[in-house]
Design a protein around this motif. Structure first.
Motif, mmCIF file in Angstrom:
data_model
loop_
_atom_site.group_PDB
_atom_site.id
_atom_site.type_symbol
_atom_site.label_atom_id
_atom_site.label_comp_id
_atom_site.label_asym_id
_atom_site.label_seq_id
_atom_site.Cartn_x
_atom_site.Cartn_y
_atom_site.Cartn_z
ATOM 1 N N ASP A 19 17.594 -26.919 14.053
ATOM 2 C CA ASP A 19 17.666 -28.295 13.544
ATOM 3 C C ASP A 19 17.659 -29.307 14.679
ATOM 4 O O ASP A 19 17.024 -30.374 14.583
ATOM 5 C CB ASP A 19 18.925 -28.475 12.691
ATOM 6 N N LEU A 20 18.358 -28.994 15.765
ATOM 7 C CA LEU A 20 18.367 -29.894 16.918
ATOM 8 C C LEU A 20 16.982 -29.995 17.552
ATOM 9 O O LEU A 20 16.528 -31.085 17.911
ATOM 10 C CB LEU A 20 19.382 -29.403 17.949
ATOM 11 N N LEU A 21 16.302 -28.852 17.666
ATOM 12 C CA LEU A 21 14.955 -28.874 18.231
ATOM 13 C C LEU A 21 14.009 -29.646 17.331
ATOM 14 O O LEU A 21 13.160 -30.413 17.807
ATOM 15 C CB LEU A 21 14.449 -27.444 18.424
ATOM 16 N N GLN A 22 14.137 -29.446 16.031
ATOM 17 C CA GLN A 22 13.269 -30.146 15.090
ATOM 18 C C GLN A 22 13.482 -31.655 15.161
ATOM 19 O O GLN A 22 12.540 -32.444 15.117
ATOM 20 C CB GLN A 22 13.535 -29.641 13.668
ATOM 21 N N GLU A 23 14.746 -32.048 15.301
ATOM 22 C CA GLU A 23 15.047 -33.474 15.441
ATOM 23 C C GLU A 23 14.516 -34.022 16.766
ATOM 24 O O GLU A 23 14.003 -35.141 16.833
ATOM 25 C CB GLU A 23 16.556 -33.682 15.351
ATOM 26 N N GLU A 24 14.638 -33.209 17.827
ATOM 27 C CA GLU A 24 14.161 -33.633 19.146
ATOM 28 C C GLU A 24 12.649 -33.776 19.173
ATOM 29 O O GLU A 24 12.099 -34.711 19.756
ATOM 30 C CB GLU A 24 14.612 -32.606 20.192
ATOM 31 N N LEU A 25 11.947 -32.836 18.517
ATOM 32 C CA LEU A 25 10.480 -32.808 18.568
ATOM 33 C C LEU A 25 9.837 -33.682 17.508
ATOM 34 O O LEU A 25 8.631 -33.939 17.567
ATOM 35 C CB LEU A 25 9.995 -31.364 18.412
ATOM 36 N N ASN A 59 -3.557 -26.174 16.330
ATOM 37 C CA ASN A 59 -2.797 -27.123 17.143
ATOM 38 C C ASN A 59 -1.584 -26.491 17.837
ATOM 39 O O ASN A 59 -0.974 -27.119 18.696
ATOM 40 C CB ASN A 59 -2.310 -28.284 16.264
ATOM 41 N N TYR A 60 -1.197 -25.282 17.444
ATOM 42 C CA TYR A 60 -0.042 -24.663 18.079
ATOM 43 C C TYR A 60 -0.290 -24.447 19.566
ATOM 44 O O TYR A 60 -1.340 -23.972 19.972
ATOM 45 C CB TYR A 60 0.265 -23.299 17.459
ATOM 46 N N ARG A 61 0.726 -24.783 20.366
ATOM 47 C CA ARG A 61 0.668 -24.505 21.803
ATOM 48 C C ARG A 61 1.819 -23.605 22.250
ATOM 49 O O ARG A 61 1.700 -22.848 23.201
ATOM 50 C CB ARG A 61 0.717 -25.817 22.598
ATOM 51 N N VAL A 62 2.970 -23.716 21.546
ATOM 52 C CA VAL A 62 4.179 -22.993 21.933
ATOM 53 C C VAL A 62 4.809 -22.361 20.701
ATOM 54 O O VAL A 62 4.857 -22.971 19.627
ATOM 55 C CB VAL A 62 5.207 -23.940 22.600
ATOM 56 N N LEU A 63 5.301 -21.129 20.851
ATOM 57 C CA LEU A 63 6.046 -20.451 19.796
ATOM 58 C C LEU A 63 7.474 -20.250 20.297
ATOM 59 O O LEU A 63 7.696 -19.631 21.337
ATOM 60 C CB LEU A 63 5.403 -19.105 19.461
ATOM 61 N N PHE A 64 8.451 -20.776 19.554
ATOM 62 C CA PHE A 64 9.863 -20.636 19.902
ATOM 63 C C PHE A 64 10.541 -19.842 18.796
ATOM 64 O O PHE A 64 10.452 -20.195 17.615
ATOM 65 C CB PHE A 64 10.525 -22.009 20.042
ATOM 66 N N ALA A 65 11.215 -18.734 19.164
ATOM 67 C CA ALA A 65 11.876 -17.895 18.165
ATOM 68 C C ALA A 65 13.167 -17.337 18.740
ATOM 69 O O ALA A 65 13.363 -17.287 19.957
ATOM 70 C CB ALA A 65 10.950 -16.748 17.749
ATOM 71 N N GLY A 381 19.181 -31.660 25.530
ATOM 72 C CA GLY A 381 18.005 -31.913 24.700
ATOM 73 C C GLY A 381 16.725 -32.070 25.486
ATOM 74 O O GLY A 381 15.685 -31.491 25.157
ATOM 75 N N GLY A 382 16.792 -32.846 26.561
ATOM 76 C CA GLY A 382 15.603 -33.064 27.379
ATOM 77 C C GLY A 382 15.129 -31.794 28.060
ATOM 78 O O GLY A 382 13.918 -31.575 28.232
ATOM 79 N N LYS A 383 16.062 -30.915 28.440
ATOM 80 C CA LYS A 383 15.685 -29.655 29.083
ATOM 81 C C LYS A 383 14.944 -28.748 28.109
ATOM 82 O O LYS A 383 13.995 -28.054 28.478
ATOM 83 C CB LYS A 383 16.932 -28.966 29.629
ATOM 84 N N PHE A 384 15.407 -28.746 26.864
ATOM 85 C CA PHE A 384 14.703 -27.948 25.866
ATOM 86 C C PHE A 384 13.309 -28.509 25.606
ATOM 87 O O PHE A 384 12.344 -27.773 25.413
ATOM 88 C CB PHE A 384 15.505 -27.898 24.564
ATOM 89 N N ARG A 385 13.204 -29.841 25.588
ATOM 90 C CA ARG A 385 11.888 -30.441 25.383
ATOM 91 C C ARG A 385 10.937 -30.051 26.512
ATOM 92 O O ARG A 385 9.773 -29.726 26.267
ATOM 93 C CB ARG A 385 12.002 -31.966 25.290
ATOM 94 N N SER A 386 11.419 -30.065 27.742
ATOM 95 C CA SER A 386 10.590 -29.654 28.877
ATOM 96 C C SER A 386 10.202 -28.186 28.764
ATOM 97 O O SER A 386 9.066 -27.806 29.073
ATOM 98 C CB SER A 386 11.344 -29.886 30.191
ATOM 99 N N LEU A 387 11.124 -27.358 28.306
ATOM 100 C CA LEU A 387 10.844 -25.937 28.142
ATOM 101 C C LEU A 387 9.733 -25.700 27.128
ATOM 102 O O LEU A 387 8.918 -24.784 27.275
ATOM 103 C CB LEU A 387 12.119 -25.216 27.682
ATOM 104 N N LEU A 388 9.692 -26.549 26.109
ATOM 105 C CA LEU A 388 8.706 -26.375 25.045
ATOM 106 C C LEU A 388 7.409 -27.126 25.312
ATOM 107 O O LEU A 388 6.526 -27.169 24.446
ATOM 108 C CB LEU A 388 9.298 -26.840 23.711
ATOM 109 N N ALA A 389 7.295 -27.718 26.478
ATOM 110 C CA ALA A 389 6.054 -28.409 26.830
ATOM 111 C C ALA A 389 5.053 -27.409 27.374
ATOM 112 O O ALA A 389 5.391 -26.534 28.157
ATOM 113 C CB ALA A 389 6.336 -29.495 27.859
ATOM 114 N N ALA A 390 3.803 -27.523 26.976
ATOM 115 C CA ALA A 390 2.737 -26.660 27.468
ATOM 116 C C ALA A 390 1.553 -27.516 27.882
ATOM 117 O O ALA A 390 1.030 -28.281 27.078
ATOM 118 C CB ALA A 390 2.308 -25.653 26.399
ATOM 119 N N GLU A 391 1.161 -27.419 29.133
ATOM 120 C CA GLU A 391 0.033 -28.185 29.596
ATOM 121 C C GLU A 391 -1.270 -27.534 29.129
ATOM 122 O O GLU A 391 -1.368 -26.313 29.027
ATOM 123 C CB GLU A 391 0.058 -28.282 31.116
#
Length: 396
Positions: A19-25, A59-65, A381-391
């Motif tokens: 839920d936190l990731l969904q809110e962040e993204l 459109n998927y770039r990252v899979l988080f599980a 929160g910002g660290k998780f966002r960076s982790l889920l970033a894919a160039e």
């Protein structure tokens, strides 16, 4: 929606993080879940379910599980997901998780985690260059990051808020395919939006201020909180044994046993409730986070007797609410709590509580000497966002 969030056990700490990731993204993700029941069954079959229900998208770039999912199976069943950057979050280590009975360990669950975490040589070389991962025999070691065991579990909520109340046995078959849940809004982020979650919530109200209004602050007995899942890995036997020893010595205290119970509740809970009698201030799961935090704010001491813990956010939450923590001098706790809050044996725990029962003002006036701010979502929160970033050109 460049991030695909997959959670095979959407409850408790698993739900909280998703839920936190969904809110962040915000709108940059899609969430696919299964309800928080029968985790053994989910570990074995979730990949087959998600193979059928995860929407196809270019459109998927990252899979988080989380590691409840056998990621290797899902990727094998859905080759289109194999090209994505994958982030696997371990809430626990199934190879080291304490068994409840003296029997041979079922290695299937740990084996699933090993398969999901295995990295081929070219991936390992890439990670070694980028973040300092190196192979140590057949294991992988992350260099330069203190507390690496707990780094993936910073937001764990052992009280399991967001799940239902007491669960009842239900059919273990896979639920029928259903659309992915809509993203919850900020105000209702704690409520489940997963159509697979059909169980009713046990609505309870709680007001410790009213319960304790007749007690003078100087005369009020020590209030002990135990905010953990009602399961064997939290070692409730040791906790209740210590409390009953306090009661045998006629030491005054109150106890609030919080946390969630599941289908199989250890017998010690019903036995202890009867034996503790009038010392019990509250007993049972609080679905409302407001009620839960109010209970922690009214407690003096929070105790862990866990035998397996990667982080233990319930302890950190309680400290944030003003509780004095007492934790085993083992597992992850020495990485988080200063030495004065650690005990080595149940006898040491008893002696600390015995002194606190005699002088509860010593803990009520105490100022915690550690730090909690670094574990907040504001910090992470910002660290998780960076982790889920894919160039776009990243070698995935």
């Amino acid at each position: 929606m460049s991030v695909l969030l997959v959670e095979a056990f959407y409850g408790g700490s698993h739900k909280q993080l998703m839920d936190l990731l969904q809110e962040e993204l915000q709108d940059d993700c899609v969430l696919c879940t299964l309800p928080a029941k029968k985790w053994h069954w989910k570990a074995r079959t979730a990949a087959l379910y998600f193979m059928q229900t995860v929407p196809t998208s270019a459109n998927y770039r990252v899979l988080f599980a989380s590691s409840v999912l056998n990621l290797a199976e899902l990727v094998a069943l859905r080759p289109d997901l194999g090209k994505l950057k994958k982030v696997l979050y371990f809430h626990e280590n199934q190879l080291a998780y304490p068994v409840q009975k003296c029997q041979e360990r079922d290695f299937q669950y740990g084996y699933n985690q090993v398969l999901s975490w295995f990295m081929p040589e070219h991936k390992l070389a890439h990670l070694q260059k980028v973040i300092g991962v190196k192979r140590n025999g057949d294991a992988y070691q992350l260099e330069g990051l203190p507390g690496q065991q707990k780094s993936g579990d910073l937001m764990k909520n052992s009280n399991a808020h967001g799940e239902s109340g007491l669960c009842t046995p239900e059919h273990e078959g896979l639920p029928s395919p259903s659309p992915a849940p809509e993203r919850p809004n900020k105000a209702g982020a704690s409520e489940s939006t997963n159509p697979c979650q059909e169980e009713d919530k046990q609505h309870l109200t709680f007001n410790l201020c009213n319960i304790m209004s007749g007690w003078d602050s100087q005369q009020r007995p020590l209030h002990v909180a135990w905010p953990h899942r009602w399961e064997h890995d939290k070692d409730p036997e040791t906790f209740f044994k210590v409390l009953l020893k306090l009661k045998e010595k006629d030491l005054p205290f109150h106890v609030s046993v919080l946390g969630e119970a599941f289908t199989e509740i250890p017998d010690i809970f019903s036995e202890a409730k009867k034996a503790l009698g009038s010392s019990v201030l509250h007993w049972g799961y609080l679905p409302s986070k407001d009620d839960y935090f109010q209970a922690l704010c009214m407690a003096d001491v929070v105790i862990s007797t866990a035998k397996h813990e990667f982080f233990g956010v319930a302890m950190v939450e309680a400290v944030y609410c003003g509780c004095y923590p007492l934790c085993p001098k083992a597992l992850v706790y020495p990485e988080i709590f200063p030495a004065e809050y650690l005990y080595s044996t149940p006898e040491q725990l008893f002696k600390r509580l015995q002194n606190f029962c005699k002088r509860p003002d010593t803990v009520r006036k105490h100022l915690y000497k550690g730090e909690t701010a670094g574990f907040s979502w504001a910090a992470l929160g910002g660290k998780f966002r960076s982790l889920l970033a894919a160039e776009p050109r990243e070698d995935l």
